[in-house]
Design a protein around this motif. Structure first.
Motif, mmCIF file in Angstrom:
data_model
loop_
_atom_site.group_PDB
_atom_site.id
_atom_site.type_symbol
_atom_site.label_atom_id
_atom_site.label_comp_id
_atom_site.label_asym_id
_atom_site.label_seq_id
_atom_site.Cartn_x
_atom_site.Cartn_y
_atom_site.Cartn_z
ATOM 1 N N SER A 10 0.782 -1.010 -0.015
ATOM 2 C CA SER A 10 -0.178 -0.062 -0.167
ATOM 3 C C SER A 10 1.246 0.919 0.103
ATOM 4 C CB SER A 10 -0.894 -0.203 0.860
ATOM 5 O OG SER A 10 -1.542 1.008 1.738
ATOM 6 N N LYS A 11 2.162 1.391 0.773
ATOM 7 C CA LYS A 11 3.057 2.738 0.779
ATOM 8 C C LYS A 11 3.628 2.229 -0.518
ATOM 9 C CE LYS A 11 2.756 3.374 5.209
ATOM 10 N NZ LYS A 11 1.250 3.999 5.825
ATOM 11 N N LEU A 12 3.367 1.743 -0.809
ATOM 12 C CA LEU A 12 4.340 1.285 -2.568
ATOM 13 C C LEU A 12 3.289 2.279 -3.457
ATOM 14 C CD1 LEU A 12 6.530 -1.998 -2.440
ATOM 15 C CD2 LEU A 12 7.577 0.422 -2.616
ATOM 16 N N LEU A 13 1.806 1.773 -3.491
ATOM 17 C CA LEU A 13 1.175 2.156 -4.798
ATOM 18 C C LEU A 13 1.054 3.655 -4.055
ATOM 19 C CD1 LEU A 13 -1.113 0.991 -6.496
ATOM 20 C CD2 LEU A 13 -2.684 1.544 -4.470
ATOM 21 N N GLN A 14 1.416 4.196 -2.882
ATOM 22 C CA GLN A 14 1.112 5.310 -3.213
ATOM 23 C C GLN A 14 1.962 6.172 -3.246
ATOM 24 O OE1 GLN A 14 0.169 6.203 1.687
ATOM 25 N NE2 GLN A 14 -1.109 4.470 1.455
ATOM 26 N N GLN A 15 3.395 5.652 -3.163
ATOM 27 C CA GLN A 15 4.530 6.220 -4.128
ATOM 28 C C GLN A 15 4.647 5.843 -5.370
ATOM 29 O OE1 GLN A 15 6.976 8.715 -2.078
ATOM 30 N NE2 GLN A 15 4.784 8.229 -0.733
ATOM 31 N N GLY A 16 3.764 5.815 -5.805
ATOM 32 C CA GLY A 16 3.537 5.497 -7.631
ATOM 33 C C GLY A 16 4.410 3.630 -7.535
ATOM 34 N N ILE A 17 4.224 2.613 -7.408
ATOM 35 C CA ILE A 17 4.670 1.994 -7.784
ATOM 36 C C ILE A 17 3.765 0.481 -7.928
ATOM 37 C CG2 ILE A 17 6.450 -0.353 -7.193
ATOM 38 C CD1 ILE A 17 7.998 2.231 -8.099
ATOM 39 N N TYR A 18 3.669 0.078 -8.462
ATOM 40 C CA TYR A 18 1.658 -0.851 -8.767
ATOM 41 C C TYR A 18 2.088 -2.363 -8.143
ATOM 42 C CZ TYR A 18 -3.118 -2.334 -10.077
ATOM 43 O OH TYR A 18 -3.607 -3.437 -9.827
ATOM 44 N N THR A 19 2.374 -2.492 -7.541
ATOM 45 C CA THR A 19 2.759 -4.786 -7.093
ATOM 46 C C THR A 19 1.551 -5.390 -7.275
ATOM 47 O OG1 THR A 19 3.138 -4.511 -4.594
ATOM 48 C CG2 THR A 19 4.605 -3.566 -6.042
ATOM 49 N N LEU A 20 1.801 -6.625 -7.175
ATOM 50 C CA LEU A 20 0.802 -6.906 -6.500
ATOM 51 C C LEU A 20 0.626 -6.762 -5.212
ATOM 52 C CD1 LEU A 20 1.540 -9.413 -9.166
ATOM 53 C CD2 LEU A 20 0.556 -11.485 -7.933
ATOM 54 N N PRO A 21 -0.667 -7.160 -4.464
ATOM 55 C CA PRO A 21 -0.333 -6.268 -3.186
ATOM 56 C C PRO A 21 -0.351 -7.376 -2.287
ATOM 57 C CG PRO A 21 -2.753 -6.903 -4.670
ATOM 58 C CD PRO A 21 -1.711 -7.493 -5.652
ATOM 59 N N ARG A 22 0.023 -8.671 -2.483
ATOM 60 C CA ARG A 22 0.837 -9.877 -1.521
ATOM 61 C C ARG A 22 2.128 -9.938 -1.921
ATOM 62 N NH1 ARG A 22 1.838 -14.934 -4.548
ATOM 63 N NH2 ARG A 22 0.529 -14.682 -6.645
ATOM 64 N N GLY A 23 2.577 -8.784 -2.515
ATOM 65 C CA GLY A 23 4.013 -8.058 -2.558
ATOM 66 C C GLY A 23 4.906 -8.683 -3.722
ATOM 67 N N LEU A 24 4.353 -9.475 -4.668
ATOM 68 C CA LEU A 24 4.957 -9.901 -6.150
ATOM 69 C C LEU A 24 5.222 -8.805 -6.947
ATOM 70 C CD1 LEU A 24 6.332 -12.800 -7.505
ATOM 71 C CD2 LEU A 24 3.939 -13.237 -7.774
#
Ligand SMILES: Cc1ncc(COP(=O)(O)O)c(C=O)c1O
Length: 453
Positions: free
Chosen positions: A405-419
């Motif tokens: 979630s923190k990464l998404l807020q910084q503009g990095i889109y990952t699988l929610p489970r961290g992959l």
């Protein structure tokens, strides 16, 4: 809210109250995604078409468009994408040869369930590139291909039992949708038929202990993720795959590599090329279709003979659809042309991301650990080290969601489970952006933990 209202961006009231205060968002606002979800759950069960998509935090983002390796959501936020459609988009979202193939195929009409030239052309390419791929049969998804592979193995051996490894994922059909995580050997969801997996025996991935004693000539197949990406990006321990090859050969058991993720991703010829062990059957999907639905069972002639002879029924209205096959051909030809630089780059970027996450975790004393296999990176939280699958119960899944979630807020889109998946179009600039975003996200993660202590 009516569908029409949703379609008109200007009609969505950005000032309407949100379920969480806006200031928690460092950078992004998700108000239109929230409006969408409030509407979607009315008639779309759970508001998504695959349950894990709804787990994204701080909110499941609704994507509007994509280009290259960037995606934009309905609120106008843009993200650097490391989810890549949960894996298939190895060439990014808009690879020219792939989009041209779609247009070329569509221009000839849909031709669903017809015999067409793309089928043999893609099978030829797989035979050229995948060591075990002498003959192929196409279906429409990885899960379907897994089922076909089991049927082929049973028909070829006249046996029934299947060996599966814990924390390997082989699709969502009842018989193998079990033991998806360490500590739960049972069904992955309610609603599964408990009888469906009665012929499946479970083993610990990465070790041949137990296999030597328990495998015998009643087994039709051993199925394995050759690199355990779903469990958290574990490379196979030295000698593990070769030992599987030796035992299965000795007992006449069909060795199936599930290369739905690793195929064309860990090397052009998949994990079997990277690790130098050739199975009897390979299951392919994801990257093979560069974003369109496809699955394949590709195997050695002696085993595939049961299909080749017409004795085994291989069915499906959408099998071998011309658009997916056209895309598959364009994708494999592109990968072939780029292979010399592509695979070393995927390895390098994947390794660089994992190393940077670990360095930042150390600097902030944060319980985070990352590991990669080539261009697949897994972010763990709740641990600072991962010495093997036996450590998986130590991870904290809610903390991983917090980190992504923190990464998404910084503009990095990952699988929610961290992959995270690296594509052929992630650049050095993208890596620099990622490093910066990771630094901030890890710092915020650590501060959040401190505040809660
Ligand atoms: C290793 C592996 N096998 C099989 C599947 C199932 O593929 P699909 O989702 O296309 O049905 C997946 C999906 O993530 C997978 O990761």
């Amino acid at each position: 809210m009516s569908a029409n209202r949703l379609d008109k961006d200007s009609a969505v009231d950005l000032k309407q109250p949100l379920s969480q205060p806006l200031e928690i968002y460092d950078r992004h606002v998700f108000s239109k995604s929230k409006c969408y979800r409030a509407h979607a759950v009315n008639h779309l069960a759970y508001g998504v078409s695959s349950t894990p998509r709804a787990s994204q935090l701080p909110f499941p983002v609704v994507i509007d468009r994509a280009e290259g390796v960037h995606i934009a959501d309905v609120d106008g936020n843009t993200f650097l994408d490391y989810c890549l459609g949960y894996g298939p988009l190895l060439l990014g979202h808009t690879p020219k040869p792939v989009l041209e193939a779609v247009q070329n195929e569509l221009a000839k009409g849909l031709r669903t369930a017809s015999i067409h030239r793309g089928e043999a052309r893609l099978a030829d390419l797989i035979a050229e590139l995948v060591p075990s791929g002498a003959q192929s049969a196409f279906v429409s998804s990885g899960s379907e291909a897994i089922q076909l592979a089991l049927r082929v193995a049973r028909a070829a051996t006249g046996r029934n039992r299947i060996a599966k490894f814990r924390a390997n994922y082989h699709g969502w059909f009842d018989n193998l949708h079990i033991a998806n995580s360490i500590g739960n050997d049972g069904a992955a969801t309610i609603g599964q038929d408990p009888e469906a997996s009665h012929s499946v025996e479970l083993f610990d991935w990465g070790s041949t202990q137990g296999l030597e004693e328990q495998l015998d000539s009643s087994f039709a197949a051993v199925i394995v993720e050759p690199a355990a990406i779903n469990a958290g990006c574990f490379a196979p321990p030295e000698g593990f795959l070769q030992a599987l090859r030796d035992i299965t050969r000795r007992l006449g058991i069909v060795l199936i590599f599930d290369e739905v993720i690793t195929g064309f991703r860990l090397a052009l010829g998949g994990a079997q090329q990277r690790y130098g062990v050739t199975p009897d059957l390979s299951v392919l999907g994801k990257a093979l279709g560069a974003g369109l639905p496809i699955g394949a069972v590709s195997g050695q002639r002696e085993v595939m003979e049961v299909i080749a002879s017409g004795r085994l029924l291989h069915r499906g209205t959408f099998n071998g659809n011309p658009v997916s096959l056209g895309v598959g051909i364009a994708c494999l030809e592109t990968l072939k042309a780029e292979q010399a630089t592509l695979y070393p780059r995927l390895d390098r970027i994947g390794g660089a991301i994992a190393a940077h996450v670990n360095a930042e975790a150390k600097a902030h004393d944060a319980p985070i650990f990352a590991q990669n296999v080539g261009g697949c990176v897994q972010l763990f939280a709740g641990v600072t080290q991962m010495d093997g699958m036996a450590d998986l119960p130590k991870i904290d899944r809610s903390l991983i969601l917090c980190l992504t979630s923190k990464l998404l807020q910084q503009g990095i889109y990952t699988l929610p489970r961290g992959l995270m998946y690296v594509s052929s179009v992630h650049s050095e600039d993208d890596l620099a952006f990622t490093r910066q975003a990771v630094s901030t996200a890890v710092m915020q993660f650590a501060q959040g933990l401190d505040a809660n202590r």
